[in-house]
Structure formats: structure tokens, C-alpha cells
Scaffold this active site. Structure first.
Site, PDB file in Angstrom:
ATOM      1  N   ARG A 217       0.800  -1.220   0.000  1.00 58.41           N
ATOM      2  CA  ARG A 217       0.000   0.000   0.000  1.00 58.41           C
ATOM      3  C   ARG A 217       0.839   1.279   0.000  1.00 58.41           C
ATOM      4  NH1 ARG A 217      -2.698  -4.046   1.758  1.00 58.41           N
ATOM      5  NH2 ARG A 217      -0.675  -4.522   2.644  1.00 58.41           N
TER       6      ARG A 217
ATOM      7  N   LYS B 281      26.165  -3.737   0.245  1.00 59.72           N
ATOM      8  CA  LYS B 281      27.635  -3.616   0.325  1.00 59.72           C
ATOM      9  C   LYS B 281      28.067  -2.838   1.558  1.00 59.72           C
ATOM     10  CE  LYS B 281      27.423  -3.079  -4.672  1.00 59.72           C
ATOM     11  NZ  LYS B 281      27.561  -2.051  -5.718  1.00 59.72           N
TER      12      LYS B 281
ATOM     13  N   ARG C 152      11.262   3.741   3.645  1.00 56.03           N
ATOM     14  CA  ARG C 152      10.856   2.746   4.661  1.00 56.03           C
ATOM     15  C   ARG C 152      12.105   1.951   5.034  1.00 56.03           C
ATOM     16  NH1 ARG C 152       5.690  -1.188   4.588  1.00 56.03           N
ATOM     17  NH2 ARG C 152       4.771   0.827   5.159  1.00 56.03           N
TER      18      ARG C 152
ATOM     19  N   HIS D 166       4.823   5.490  11.666  1.00 56.92           N
ATOM     20  CA  HIS D 166       4.348   5.405  10.283  1.00 56.92           C
ATOM     21  C   HIS D 166       3.399   6.600  10.110  1.00 56.92           C
ATOM     22  CE1 HIS D 166       3.213   3.970   6.465  1.00 56.92           C
ATOM     23  NE2 HIS D 166       2.833   2.744   6.749  1.00 56.92           N
TER      24      HIS D 166
HETATM   25  N1   CP Z   1      -0.323  -0.156   5.851  1.00 64.18           N
HETATM   26  C1   CP Z   1       0.890  -0.386   5.294  1.00 64.18           C
HETATM   27  O1   CP Z   1       1.902   0.239   5.652  1.00 64.18           O
HETATM   28  O2   CP Z   1       0.866  -1.311   4.311  1.00 64.18           O
HETATM   29  P1   CP Z   1       2.132  -1.761   3.464  1.00 64.18           P
HETATM   30  O3   CP Z   1       3.087  -2.449   4.419  1.00 64.18           O
HETATM   31  O4   CP Z   1       1.604  -2.688   2.418  1.00 64.18           O
HETATM   32  O5   CP Z   1       2.770  -0.538   2.895  1.00 64.18           O
END
Ligand code: CP
Length: 330
Positions: free
Chosen positions: A55, A85, A106, A134
Site C-alpha cells: 500500500r 555492500k 521505509r 508510520h
Molecule cells: N499499511 C501499510 O503500511 O501497508 P504496506 O506495508 O503494504 O505498505
């Protein structure tokens, strides 16, 4: 509050910013409904994902593409970038910032996006940093509540599942401190309960926080059930994982007791904590929630990168439902 340069943690947002962002997401919904825009033409976004995602990465990439911008992506950065590396996140970010106008990162380590942001001169968006935060998920979660229920205040909300390692629940809990008269219920198996430190911080910020075991007993009085996955990948001891999973399941029996006007949310992906037989229930809002994420992320990108004022469109002209009641205290 000015438009933020980076999106790193939810503590950086205030209430007025949130409500403006949600209105802007409504404009983006209309814009997306009429095809592709050229608002971010000439801008390039890089997505650097050191952990799996469906997502977050794809909705950011769809959002940028729908706004007319370009995308470069390291989809399996932990396996295919020069991190293999031994390159640091700081060095990777420095290099990619020379190619792109904005980085979406991420990473499995808490603080990784902030470390990247400290060394580059382009905006950085934290798309999840280990068990820490997040923030864009929390923004889309609260936007979904606003959109689906018509308000963000005076709600009874249960966070369910992994409240220890789950960054989505943690970020949402912190973002809820910007709402008013909110009752927050924490329902988690013993091994993944929210830390006392975080619970105290939430209470100090004005939330009424109650930790309890019995989700069933609350069902009829809740406005929002925010279910989360028990994250196997965060456990070093699989016995702890097995002890935690399967304790709280949203199924048809639960829905028969749930508030008829409530909604069930989940950041997704799910494993077995929401039974698929619930998916057709109108109160099951988690797939709509993922869709709302596209518009919310369009709004963020447009705001951070765009030099044009907000688009002039009728937010409700392309079939988008107006929020049920609007925000009562905007
Ligand atoms: N909700 C969410 O972060 O989904 P993904 O891990 O698929 O990005």
C-alpha cells in the site's frame, strides 16, 4: 502551522494542519476522478523501501503519477541497493537526493528517515521506520475517520492487537492527541501491550486511556475498532508470537454486537485477525481506508512539492461523498 518540509513523526502536526490536509485530500479525490493532472510535472520522487510494502509504496507512486510527476524506485532496497555492500542510509539518501526532488523511505531501523533527512536538502517522508512511526498511515487513518464518520472528536476508539511493536497503532495513538474528547481503549495480548511510557504520554496529552482485555464487552459502544496484525517479523521468540496471535478476531459474531454506526479499520495487511466474511459488511472500512490513502498522499505531495495554490475544484462534484457531518470544531 507552515507546510512541513519533512514528514517524519506525527508529533509535528497540529490540529489546524490536519483539517486543512483533509480538505486538500478531498480536492485530490476530485482531481483523481477526472484523470491525470500536471500539477507536479517536472518533479521526481524516489521511493527507497528497505522493508516490504504494498500500500504505502504503490499509493505514493500512484499519487505522484496522478499528479504528473515521475517516480524512481528501489523496491527491495535492503537486497538490491548498495546497502548490501554496507552503504549507510545517510550515504544512500545523499546520492538519491541528487537525482530526485523528494525521498520516501521505509527502513527497519527506528530513526532511519530522520537520519536521512538530516543530511539531504530535499524533503524526506518516513514511510515506516521499524517499530517507531508510520506518520502518513496515521494521517490517512484519521482522514478515514473524518471522512467516514464526519468528525474526529467525541469518539470512542479501540486500538486492538500489537500495540507494542505496531508502528501504525503507535502513530495513530499519538495523532489522536490532536482530537478532542476522545476515549481510547487499548486491547492487546499481554506480550504486546502498549508501553506504560506511551500510555502516560497519551494521557498527559489529554486522551482518556483505558487498557482492558474484553473487546466483546465494548463492541456496542465503540465508534472505531482499529484492528492490527500481530507482526511475526518483530518477534525474536516465536513462542511469544504464537501466544499473542489469535486472541482478538473480528468476525461475524463480533460484528453482530458492534455499533451499527461504527467502522472497522485496519492498516493492512491482515493475516487472520479479521475474518474475510466481514468484508461485505458496510462497517468494514479497511479497503476504503487504503483507497483514502491515495488521496491523502496526493495531498501531501502536492502541498510539499507544489508551487501552485490548492486546485480550484468542487470537492464533491465527482461522486465523492461529503463527510457525514464535517468537523465540529475546526
Ligand atoms: N499499511 C501499510 O503500511 O501497508 P504496506 O506495508 O503494504 O505498505
Amino acid at each position: 502551522m507552515p507546510v512541513p518540509r519533512h514528514i517524519l513523526e506525527v508529533r509535528q502536526f497540529d490540529r489546524s494542519f490536519l483539517l486543512k490536509l483533509f480538505e486538500r485530500a478531498e480536492l485530490m479525490r476530485s482531481l483523481a476522478g477526472s484523470g491525470f493532472s500536471t500539477r507536479l510535472q517536472g518533479k521526481l520522487m524516489a521511493t527507497l523501501f528497505f522493508e516490504p510494502s504494498t500500500r504505502t509504496r504503490l499509493s505514493f507512486e500512484a499519487a505522484m503519477t496522478r499528479l504528473g510527476g515521475g517516480v524512481i524506485s528501489a523496491e527491495y532496497a535492503g537486497a538490491t541497493s548498495s546497502a548490501v555492500k554496507g552503504e549507510t542510509i545517510e550515504d544512500t539518501a545523499r546520492i538519491v537526493a541528487g537525482y530526485a526532488d523528494l525521498l520516501v523511505i521505509r527502513h527497519p531501523e527506528a530513526g532511519a528517515a530522520a537520519r536521512a533527512a538530516a543530511v539531504v536538502d530535499v524533503p524526506v517522508i518516513n514511510a515506516g521506520d521499524g517499530p517507531n512511526e508510520h506518520p502518513t498511515q496515521a494521517l490517512l487513518d484519521l482522514y478515514t475517520i473524518w471522512k467516514e464518520l464526519g468528525r474526529i472528536d467525541g469518539l470512542r476508539i479501540a486500538l486492538v492487537g500489537d500495540l507494542r511493536y505496531g508502528r501504525a497503532a503507535r502513530s495513530l495513538a499519538l495523532l489522536l492527541t490532536q482530537t478532542r474528547d476522545t476515549e481510547l481503549f487499548l486491547v492487546a495480548p499481554p506480550t504486546v501491550r502498549m508501553s506504560q511510557e506511551l500510555q502516560l504520554a497519551l494521557a498527559d496529552a489529554g486522551l482518556r486511556v483505558t487498557e482492558l482485555d474484553d473487546l466483546e464487552g465494548l463492541a456496542s459502544s465503540l465508534d472505531v475498532v482499529y484492528q492490527t496484525r500481530i507482526q511475526r517479523e518483530r518477534f525474536s521468540d516465536l513462542a511469544d508470537y504464537e501466544a499473542a496471535r489469535g486472541r482478538y478476531i473480528i468476525d461475524r459474531a463480533f460484528m453482530s454486537r458492534f455499533n451499527p454506526r461504527g467502522i472497522v479499520l485496519h492498516p493492512l495487511p491482515r493475516v487472520d485477525e479479521i475474518h474475510p466474511s466481514v468484508d461485505d459488511d458496510p462497517r468494514a472500512a479497511y479497503f476504503r481506508q487504503a483507497r483514502h490513502g491515495l488521496y491523502l498522499r496526493m495531498a501531501l505531495l502536492d502541498w510539499i512539492l507544489g508551487e501552485q495554490p490548492a486546485p480550484v475544484v468542487n470537492a464533491y462534484s465527482s461522486g465523492a461523498a461529503a463527510p457525514a457531518g464535517g468537523d465540529s470544531a475546526s
